[in-house]
Enzyme design. Structure first.
Site, PDB file in Angstrom:
ATOM      1  N   ALA B   9       0.828  -1.217   0.000  1.00 33.62           N
ATOM      2  CA  ALA B   9       0.000   0.000   0.000  1.00 33.62           C
ATOM      3  C   ALA B   9       0.856   1.258   0.000  1.00 33.62           C
ATOM      4  CB  ALA B   9      -0.910  -0.001   1.223  1.00 33.62           C
ATOM      5  N   CYS B  10       0.482   2.183  -0.853  1.00 33.52           N
ATOM      6  CA  CYS B  10       1.105   3.514  -0.796  1.00 33.52           C
ATOM      7  C   CYS B  10      -0.020   4.541  -0.934  1.00 33.52           C
ATOM      8  CB  CYS B  10       2.190   3.690  -1.849  1.00 33.52           C
ATOM      9  SG  CYS B  10       1.626   3.641  -3.552  1.00 33.52           S
ATOM     10  N   ASN B  11       0.306   5.745  -1.310  1.00 32.11           N
ATOM     11  CA  ASN B  11      -0.724   6.782  -1.318  1.00 32.11           C
ATOM     12  C   ASN B  11      -1.826   6.507  -2.337  1.00 32.11           C
ATOM     13  OD1 ASN B  11      -1.757   9.260  -0.340  1.00 32.11           O
ATOM     14  ND2 ASN B  11      -1.149  10.167  -2.256  1.00 32.11           N
ATOM     15  N   ALA B  45      -3.449   3.235   0.363  1.00 34.75           N
ATOM     16  CA  ALA B  45      -3.528   2.989   1.810  1.00 34.75           C
ATOM     17  C   ALA B  45      -4.918   3.329   2.361  1.00 34.75           C
ATOM     18  CB  ALA B  45      -2.468   3.808   2.528  1.00 34.75           C
TER      19      ALA B  45
END
Lengths: 408, 111
Positions: B9-11, B45
């Site tokens: 997960a990232c932005n 995220a």
């Protein structure tokens, strides 16, 4: 020594700010605003395709019927952008919390406050739906409070009381909203709202400064700033489309396209410059890092290089990243302001460089601007990178994973 | 270990998408993982919930959303799966092998 002191100060801010940023990003309204913009991108894409078709027709085909058709379609979309944004936001909030009546009430409030001014596609475009949402929430909460207070004192059939109060309360509340809006128009508050904008050099500097500062402390700056900045930038883009539909000249520079394809060309902080410098580095590990970051830089993804070098909390890069790139952003803004490159009026989503810049402006000079920006950024980062490189020590991997018995 | 399901997960899920591709490439060259059913996904995220996370054995956050670690850990507390922040150097250099190893390490050593 001075850089170390600076980093200690930044580190203190980082410790204080991190929990706050975590809370902001986990906030349901903040999260849904961000998601609303993601869905709203589809509408911007459709508007852009129509606007590009209109522009190409103007430049090459000169078909009058087609011109009329695309102008009407574009006008329809820009006039109703506020509604579309409100609908997306309401749907996302409803999906999470239910309570449909909040959103019905907000829609009525929006209808009343936007009214005959729906075609007014400026800053207030996306602020009005938010205001309507807020007023809707306040009105419903007020109604629930009054109903509860009355029920405590009176013992009469509940359904009758509910309906009577509902009719009276909302009848007067909506009438009040409508009157307030008319009064508001007379006071010229709409004009004041339209003057609040981010399309000036100071705000360009501030936004890029905040974004790169957040990256410097290891947080995705775009992720934190997007819901607020896009509120204005998207309104500006819609205003540009609206002007085009009416045959006028677009005037806003700070649009999502300006932020994505120019201010953040090759990634927030113009980090493509660092990719170039790592590729030219004498240290093998840095060259390897540069090679693995090329793909990301083409799509303006800065994470690989920012965490790879790392730039995060690395005092060598504080000044070029946090102070230098905002200045470059202001320079870019002035290039557009002087009319040297056509305004970034078209939204082309996640298109890679250099196509993004080219399609966003439909002007070949945007390529020179992009190349010039990356060139200037490379020169700007160069002395700081050299100082960093001279002290760079290549580290070896740990033995943490030896027991896993893997063959890679 | 027959199944491996990893959530990155990232932005916006953009930079982790690059990582997913590289991790799948690393796994494809491994004989030890040849018989393993591998599933690696990248998601924003903000989209992590009990519902979206239930089919994964580990959640790995990009360092740029590391400040949301506690929030995400609380969100999936009922699933009893590890939530970790990817090492910044490994993430930056897109060291897919190390990140895959860390995922396996976390799954094996959890509890």
């Amino acid at each position: 020594m001075t850089l170390d002191r600076l980093n200690r100060s930044v580190s203190k801010i980082q410790i204080k700010i991190m929990p706050v940023l975590g809370k902001i990003e986990s906030n349901q309204y903040f999260r849904n605003m961000k998601n609303a913009f993601l869905y709203f991108n589809y509408i911007l894409l459709v508007s852009s395709v129509i606007a590009i078709a209109k522009q190409l027709n103007l430049m090459f085909i000169h078909n009058h019927s087609f011109e009329l058709l695309v102008s009407k379609a574009l006008l329809l979309l820009t006039n109703n952008c506020g509604w579309l944004f409100l609908a997306i936001l309401c749907f996302l909030l409803y999906r999470e919390h239910g309570n449909l009546y909040y959103y019905i009430c907000s829609s009525v409030v929006y209808l009343l406050v936007s009214g005959e001014h729906l075609s007014d596609a400026r800053t207030e475009l996306l602020l009005l739906p938010l205001l309507a949402l807020l007023v809707g929430f306040v009105l419903i909460t007020g109604y629930q409070f009054i109903l509860k207070s009355i029920k405590k004192r009176l013992n009469i059939p509940m359904k009758f009381l509910d309906n009577l109060l509902l009719m009276l309360y909302f009848g007067f509340a909506f009438l009040g909203c409508y009157l307030l809006t008319r009064y508001w128009s007379q006071l010229g508050i709409r004009n004041v709202i339209n003057e609040i904008n981010i399309d000036n050099p100071f705000m360009v500097f501030l936004i890029v400064f905040l974004e790169t500062f957040l990256w410097y402390i290891g947080v995705n700056g775009y992720g934190i700033l997007a819901p607020v900045v896009l509120l204005f930038a998207t309104s500006n883009l819609n205003a540009n489309f609206h002007a085009m539909a009416l045959g006028e000249t677009p005037k806003y520079i700070f649009t999502p396209n300006f932020w994505d394809y120019f201010l953040s060309a090759t990634g927030a902080g113009i980090t493509g410059a660092l990719v170039i410098l790592t590729l030219l580095s004498k240290k093998a590990k840095l060259r390897q890092l540069g090679r693995s970051s090329i793909g990301g830089a083409c799509f303006s993804v800065s994470e690989p290089i920012i965490f790879g070098i790392p730039v995060v909390m690395n005092p060598y890069f504080f000044f070029p990243l946090v102070v230098g790139t905002p200045i470059l952003g202001v320079v870019q803004w002035f290039v557009f302001k002087m009319g040297w490159v056509a305004l970034p009026t078209y939204f082309v989503a996640d298109m890679p460089l250099p196509f993004a810049a080219l399609l966003a402006t439909l002007d070949w000079r945007s390529l020179i601007l992009t190349l010039g920006t990356i060139g200037l950024a490379t020169l700007m980062y160069w002395p700081f990178f050299k100082a960093f490189e001279a002290n760079y020590v290549e580290t070896k991997g740990s033995h943490k994973y030896d027991d896993l018995d893997l063959d890679f | 270990m027959e199944n491996l399901s990893i959530c990155l997960a990232c932005n916006l899920g953009a930079s982790t998408s690059i990582l997913v591709k590289k991790m799948n490439e690393v796994a494809a060259t491994s004989k030890k993982l040849a018989a393993v059913q591998l599933k690696i996904d990248a998601i924003p995220a903000g989209n992590i919930s009990m519902e979206t996370a239930k089919s994964y054995q580990v959640i790995m956050l990009g360092p740029q959303v590391g400040h949301r670690h506690q929030e995400i850990e609380q969100k999936v507390a009922g699933l009893d799966i590890p939530v970790v922040v990817i090492d910044a150097a490994d993430y930056g250099s897109m060291n897919a092998a190390n990140i895959l190893k860390e995922a396996i390490y976390q799954i094996k050593t959890h509890n």
